[in-house]
Write a protein that holds these residues in place. Structure first.
Motif: not given
Length: 135
Positions: A58-86
């Motif tokens: 409901g806001t236009d407040k971007v709290f984090d964006s790899s698009f804006e940094r022009h730097q993709p992110a890499s991490f393990g998925i499904g193994v608890g390295q990121v929030i559960r929703g991811w």
């Protein structure tokens, strides 16, 4: 529940996300695949590389964006390295896909939120995620 409850997002892989909210956040974790990629499927335990754009519902407040940094992110998925929703929404989608994910607090940062990022304990988060690669 129909996808009308989800925000409108430009369905162009690689383009900076433009997010338009309508109404209240849906209940629970919701994922909509805006663009279906034709690359390999992301599996739990993979290292995934993504571009992402995170907003508070409901806001236009971007709290984090790899698009804006022009730097993709890499991490393990499904193994608890990121929030559960991811961990629960990214596996099963193909490389080349663009997802929009609505993440309630219990699948995000919980009741504490992340005060330094301006995220409250009852904020629903929205991420637009472009899956670049998986290995």
């Amino acid at each position: 529940m129909s996808d009308q409850s989800m925000p409108k997002v430009n369905a162009v892989f690689g383009a900076t996300p433009e997010v338009e909210f309508q109404g209240a956040a849906p209940q629970g974790l919701r994922t909509v695949e805006l663009v279906e990629g034709d690359g390999p499927v992301v599996r739990k335990g993979d290292t995934v590389t993504v571009n992402y754009h995170g907003l508070i519902w409901g806001t236009d407040k971007v709290f984090d964006s790899s698009f804006e940094r022009h730097q993709p992110a890499s991490f393990g998925i499904g193994v608890g390295q990121v929030i559960r929703g991811w961990d629960q929404s990214v596996p099963g989608h193909n490389v080349g896909s663009r997802l929009v994910v609505s993440i309630p607090p219990e699948y995000g940062y919980g009741s504490r939120g992340v005060p330094q990022a301006g995220i409250g304990g009852d904020d629903t988060l929205v991420f637009v995620i472009d899956i670049i690669s998986t290995r």
